[in-house]
Design a protein around this motif. Structure first.
Motif, short mmCIF file in Angstrom:
data_model
loop_
_atom_site.label_atom_id
_atom_site.label_comp_id
_atom_site.label_asym_id
_atom_site.label_seq_id
_atom_site.Cartn_x
_atom_site.Cartn_y
_atom_site.Cartn_z
N ILE A 6 -0.86 5.98 -7.32
CA ILE A 6 0.04 6.69 -6.41
C ILE A 6 -0.74 7.26 -5.23
CG2 ILE A 6 1.54 8.70 -6.16
CD1 ILE A 6 2.45 8.22 -9.05
N PHE A 7 -1.89 7.89 -5.51
CA PHE A 7 -2.68 8.53 -4.46
C PHE A 7 -3.13 7.52 -3.42
CE2 PHE A 7 -6.82 9.78 -2.70
CZ PHE A 7 -6.48 10.99 -2.12
N PHE A 8 -3.70 6.41 -3.88
CA PHE A 8 -4.21 5.44 -2.91
C PHE A 8 -3.09 4.60 -2.31
CE2 PHE A 8 -8.19 6.45 -5.07
CZ PHE A 8 -9.01 6.64 -3.96
N GLY A 9 -1.96 4.51 -3.02
CA GLY A 9 -0.80 3.86 -2.42
C GLY A 9 -0.30 4.63 -1.22
N MET A 10 -0.32 5.98 -1.32
CA MET A 10 0.09 6.82 -0.20
C MET A 10 -0.90 6.72 0.96
SD MET A 10 2.95 8.12 -1.07
CE MET A 10 3.14 9.39 0.18
N GLN A 11 -2.18 6.54 0.63
CA GLN A 11 -3.21 6.46 1.67
C GLN A 11 -3.03 5.23 2.55
OE1 GLN A 11 -5.84 8.87 2.14
NE2 GLN A 11 -4.44 9.96 0.78
N THR A 12 -2.51 4.15 1.98
CA THR A 12 -2.38 2.90 2.74
C THR A 12 -0.92 2.56 3.07
OG1 THR A 12 -2.39 1.65 0.66
CG2 THR A 12 -4.50 1.93 1.77
N LYS A 13 -0.02 3.51 2.84
CA LYS A 13 1.40 3.26 3.05
C LYS A 13 1.70 2.88 4.51
CE LYS A 13 5.97 5.16 2.09
NZ LYS A 13 6.37 4.02 1.26
N ARG A 14 0.99 3.49 5.45
CA ARG A 14 1.27 3.22 6.86
C ARG A 14 0.91 1.80 7.28
NH1 ARG A 14 -3.24 4.36 10.54
NH2 ARG A 14 -5.14 4.84 9.37
N PHE A 15 0.21 1.09 6.41
CA PHE A 15 -0.17 -0.28 6.73
C PHE A 15 0.73 -1.31 6.05
CE2 PHE A 15 -4.28 2.08 6.94
CZ PHE A 15 -4.53 1.91 8.30
N GLU A 16 1.83 -0.86 5.44
CA GLU A 16 2.69 -1.78 4.69
C GLU A 16 3.24 -2.90 5.56
OE1 GLU A 16 5.74 0.45 2.78
OE2 GLU A 16 4.49 1.01 1.06
N TYR A 17 3.44 -2.63 6.84
CA TYR A 17 4.01 -3.65 7.72
C TYR A 17 3.13 -4.89 7.82
CZ TYR A 17 0.71 -2.62 11.49
OH TYR A 17 -0.43 -2.49 12.24
N LEU A 18 1.82 -4.73 7.57
CA LEU A 18 0.91 -5.88 7.62
C LEU A 18 1.25 -6.90 6.54
CD1 LEU A 18 -2.50 -4.06 8.24
CD2 LEU A 18 -1.17 -5.36 9.89
N GLU A 19 1.80 -6.41 5.45
CA GLU A 19 2.16 -7.29 4.33
C GLU A 19 3.55 -7.88 4.51
OE1 GLU A 19 2.52 -7.06 -0.56
OE2 GLU A 19 1.52 -5.47 0.56
N GLU A 20 4.42 -7.17 5.22
CA GLU A 20 5.82 -7.56 5.28
C GLU A 20 6.24 -8.21 6.59
OE1 GLU A 20 7.75 -3.90 4.53
OE2 GLU A 20 7.11 -3.76 2.43
N GLU A 21 5.59 -7.84 7.70
CA GLU A 21 6.04 -8.29 9.01
C GLU A 21 5.10 -9.34 9.61
OE1 GLU A 21 6.50 -4.95 11.59
OE2 GLU A 21 7.52 -3.74 10.08
N VAL A 22 5.64 -10.07 10.58
CA VAL A 22 4.82 -10.97 11.38
C VAL A 22 4.30 -10.16 12.55
CG1 VAL A 22 4.79 -13.09 12.74
CG2 VAL A 22 6.24 -12.94 10.72
N PHE A 23 3.01 -10.26 12.83
CA PHE A 23 2.40 -9.44 13.88
C PHE A 23 1.37 -10.25 14.66
CE2 PHE A 23 0.09 -8.87 9.91
CZ PHE A 23 -1.21 -9.15 10.29
N GLU A 24 0.90 -9.67 15.74
CA GLU A 24 -0.19 -10.25 16.52
C GLU A 24 -1.37 -9.29 16.47
OE1 GLU A 24 1.26 -10.93 20.45
OE2 GLU A 24 2.21 -12.83 19.93
N THR A 25 -2.56 -9.84 16.62
CA THR A 25 -3.75 -9.00 16.64
C THR A 25 -4.34 -8.97 18.04
OG1 THR A 25 -5.07 -10.92 15.93
CG2 THR A 25 -4.35 -9.39 14.22
N ALA A 26 -4.90 -7.83 18.39
CA ALA A 26 -5.51 -7.68 19.70
C ALA A 26 -6.76 -8.55 19.80
CB ALA A 26 -5.86 -6.21 19.95
N TYR A 27 -7.21 -8.74 21.01
CA TYR A 27 -8.38 -9.58 21.25
C TYR A 27 -9.58 -9.05 20.46
CZ TYR A 27 -12.38 -11.70 23.57
OH TYR A 27 -13.55 -12.36 23.84
N GLY A 28 -10.26 -9.94 19.75
CA GLY A 28 -11.46 -9.60 19.00
C GLY A 28 -11.22 -9.28 17.54
N VAL A 29 -9.97 -9.00 17.16
CA VAL A 29 -9.69 -8.61 15.78
C VAL A 29 -9.94 -9.77 14.82
CG1 VAL A 29 -7.89 -7.91 14.15
CG2 VAL A 29 -8.06 -6.79 16.37
N THR A 30 -9.42 -10.94 15.16
CA THR A 30 -9.60 -12.10 14.28
C THR A 30 -11.06 -12.42 14.07
OG1 THR A 30 -7.48 -13.05 14.94
CG2 THR A 30 -9.08 -14.55 13.97
#
Length: 337
Positions: free
Chosen positions: A163-187
């Motif tokens: 639960i604790f670490f799930g809350m720590q990474t909750k704000r990144f859930e969209y990376l698992e669920e949504e289609v996104f683009e990465t800024a230059y250099g990220v890949t």
């Protein structure tokens, strides 16, 4: 529509950043930028390559009078999400680094939590078996109570960790669920970290597999040595008890490297995290959650009521095979839909 606009449109429909398209074509991101801003024109070999990766004709790319339309074929891996034209969120370098660091920090403790769950079951089996063999100065009821309480304490600690670490990474859930683009250099940054992480990932997986195989051998040897002796099943269970800590170590190794590896796959949108698979996972995940909760309930219910721990473990490999079939059925239904 000119070639520059078509490249932009097709790239976005495939969910690629300029850097990702550049990697596909073996050119620099600056070259893609110049093509898309009509500052330069790709040579014929690049146009042929784009025709293949975008699954469109060269005539469509070259002839300005040919416009984008629903009839223009897209890459076979393109999902309805990608083709919808919805604006995608862009992941900055800072956000990508924060995500990878958070996953890496949490991996060890989450792995420990999973291992504690296995050790909790091991303690319960240990007390039950030793009581059956009259090797403890305790009654069967007291042994069972101690075993259950010990298991529940370890599982509770594990749940708190999750639960604790799930809350720590909750704000990144969209990376698992949504289609996104990465800024230059990220890949490029993620690929570099992935390459550096590969040796650690490899040896931990190998050691984990060896430990699991050794545990299986231990159970087989225990079964053979017990033979037809009195309390043969209980003696066999002792070998299982000795092997479960090895399984806990193996699972710890798998999870500790699996979480960072999966995080990098999320940012690269590879494997289970491609756009099409994300759409499928939204259907599969609720089914998987229900299935494994039911499996756990059946395992504990049968094992506790029959005290037949040396045989009840077979529920897990059978459940794994059933789950694979279930996923295939769900995916086939999704494709037909």
């Amino acid at each position: 529509m000119i070639l520059a606009d078509k490249i932009i449109e097709l790239r976005k429909k495939n969910g690629w950043s300029q850097e990702q398209l550049a990697a596909e074509l073996g050119v620099s991101r600056q070259a893609i930028s110049k093509w898309e801003s009509a500052q330069s024109i790709p040579d014929i070999s690049r146009i042929l390559e784009m025709s293949e990766i975008f699954a469109v004709s060269t005539d469509f790319l070259i002839k300005d009078e040919m416009e984008m339309s629903p009839s223009v074929p897209l890459d076979p891996g393109t999902s309805p999400i990608e083709a919808s034209g919805v604006t995608k969120r862009q992941v900055s370098m800072e956000e990508a680094v924060a995500f990878l660091d958070a996953k890496t920090r949490s991996a060890q403790l989450i792995a420990l939590g999973v291992a504690l769950c296995i050790l909790g079951v091991d303690i319960l089996i240990t007390f039950t078996t030793l009581s059956d063999l009259k090797m403890l100065p305790l009654s069967e009821n007291v042994s069972a109570i101690i075993g259950v309480l010990s298991m529940l304490i370890l599982i509770t600690i594990a749940v708190v960790i999750f639960i604790f670490f799930g809350m720590q990474t909750k704000r990144f859930e969209y990376l698992e669920e949504e289609v996104f683009e990465t800024a230059y250099g990220v890949t490029g940054m993620v690929k570099q970290r992935k390459e550096k992480f590969l040796p650690q990932f490899t040896w931990k997986v190998i050691v984990g597999v060896v430990l699991c195989l050794f545990t299986l051998m231990l159970i087989i040897v225990g079964s053979v040595l017990s033979g037809d002796a009195d309390n043969a099943s209980s003696h066999t269970t002792l070998f299982l008890v000795a092997g479960l800590p090895l399984v806990a170590i193996a699972v710890y190794l798998f999870v500790s490297v699996g979480i960072p590896w999966g995080a990098m796959a999320q940012l690269l949108q590879e494997g289970d995290f491609t756009a099409s698979n994300k759409a499928k996972n939204k259907i599969i995940e609720p089914v998987a959650g229900t299935f494994w909760v039911a499996t756990t309930a059946v395992f504990l219910g049968y094992s506790l009521s029959t005290n037949n721990w040396e045989k009840s473990w077979i529920i897990w490999p059978v459940a794994a095979l059933v789950f694979v079939v279930l996923v295939i059925i769900v995916e086939a239904w999704y494709e037909r839909k």
